[in-house]
Design a protein around this motif. Structure first.
Motif, PDB file in Angstrom:
ATOM      1  N   LEU A 100      -1.806  11.559  -8.524  1.00 52.49           N
ATOM      2  CA  LEU A 100      -2.728  11.880  -7.440  1.00 52.49           C
ATOM      3  C   LEU A 100      -2.620  13.356  -7.067  1.00 52.49           C
ATOM      4  CD1 LEU A 100      -2.376   9.000  -4.803  1.00 52.49           C
ATOM      5  CD2 LEU A 100      -4.157   9.316  -6.515  1.00 52.49           C
ATOM      6  N   SER A 154       0.822  -1.204   0.000  1.00 54.06           N
ATOM      7  CA  SER A 154       0.000   0.000   0.000  1.00 54.06           C
ATOM      8  C   SER A 154       0.864   1.264   0.000  1.00 54.06           C
ATOM      9  CB  SER A 154      -0.929  -0.007   1.218  1.00 54.06           C
ATOM     10  OG  SER A 154      -1.783   1.109   1.204  1.00 54.06           O
ATOM     11  N   HIS A 160      -5.867   8.118   0.198  1.00 54.84           N
ATOM     12  CA  HIS A 160      -5.258   6.826  -0.121  1.00 54.84           C
ATOM     13  C   HIS A 160      -5.334   5.913   1.107  1.00 54.84           C
ATOM     14  CE1 HIS A 160      -2.149   3.850  -1.044  1.00 54.84           C
ATOM     15  NE2 HIS A 160      -2.348   4.167  -2.315  1.00 54.84           N
ATOM     16  N   GLU A 165       1.893   6.317  -7.213  1.00 49.67           N
ATOM     17  CA  GLU A 165       0.831   7.192  -7.693  1.00 49.67           C
ATOM     18  C   GLU A 165       1.196   8.671  -7.564  1.00 49.67           C
ATOM     19  OE1 GLU A 165      -3.303   5.868  -6.796  1.00 49.67           O
ATOM     20  OE2 GLU A 165      -2.261   4.238  -5.761  1.00 49.67           O
ATOM     21  N   SER A 182       2.374   1.649  -3.384  1.00 41.93           N
ATOM     22  CA  SER A 182       1.345   2.110  -4.307  1.00 41.93           C
ATOM     23  C   SER A 182       1.189   3.625  -4.237  1.00 41.93           C
ATOM     24  CB  SER A 182       0.018   1.422  -3.983  1.00 41.93           C
ATOM     25  OG  SER A 182      -1.055   2.061  -4.637  1.00 41.93           O
ATOM     26  N   LEU A 183       1.152   4.165  -3.024  1.00 43.33           N
ATOM     27  CA  LEU A 183       1.016   5.609  -2.860  1.00 43.33           C
ATOM     28  C   LEU A 183       2.202   6.340  -3.470  1.00 43.33           C
ATOM     29  CD1 LEU A 183      -0.352   8.146  -1.789  1.00 43.33           C
ATOM     30  CD2 LEU A 183       0.706   7.681   0.440  1.00 43.33           C
ATOM     31  N   GLN A 235      -6.449  13.599  -3.071  1.00 41.72           N
ATOM     32  CA  GLN A 235      -6.553  12.166  -3.351  1.00 41.72           C
ATOM     33  C   GLN A 235      -5.531  11.384  -2.531  1.00 41.72           C
ATOM     34  OE1 GLN A 235      -5.994  12.587  -7.586  1.00 41.72           O
ATOM     35  NE2 GLN A 235      -8.127  11.999  -8.002  1.00 41.72           N
ATOM     36  N   ALA A 236      -4.341  11.944  -2.375  1.00 39.91           N
ATOM     37  CA  ALA A 236      -3.296  11.277  -1.582  1.00 39.91           C
ATOM     38  C   ALA A 236      -3.756  11.115  -0.134  1.00 39.91           C
ATOM     39  CB  ALA A 236      -1.995  12.054  -1.654  1.00 39.91           C
TER      40      ALA A 236
END
Length: 96
Positions: free
Chosen positions: A59, A42, A67, A49, A45-46, A63-64
């Motif tokens: 992002l 996870s 997450h 992104e 992934s952040l 949006q972040a």
């Protein structure tokens, strides 16, 4: 965030400048290897992104904050994490 989590920068300045800049422009970096050992999927992934080259696909700050990796710690204490990344960050800062 990349440096905070891994303790190292995403692009090595030891490379020739043309290669260094090419990797930045193309977003060529890795979230694998010993610096990323123990980092959750996870969190990776952040980072990916947030480091997306195309700003229309990257992002936004809002949006972040939504997450899953961030959301799960909004009301909780952050995990102790990998203190090795802190030591690598100190080493990196000392070299600058």
């Amino acid at each position: 965030l990349y440096i905070i989590i891994s303790g190292v920068p995403p692009f090595s300045q030891a490379l020739p400048q043309a290669i260094f800049l090419d990797r930045i422009e193309k977003g060529k970096y890795s979230v694998e290897g010993p610096d990323w050992a123990g980092v959750s999927t996870s969190a990776k992934s952040l980072v990916k992104e947030l480091m997306t080259v195309d700003p229309t696909k990257r992002l936004t700050p809002q949006q972040a904050l939504q997450h899953p990796w961030i959301s799960r710690y909004k009301e909780k204490k952050l995990p102790g994490g990998n203190l090795g990344s802190l030591e690598r960050l100190k080493k990196y800062n000392a070299m600058r």
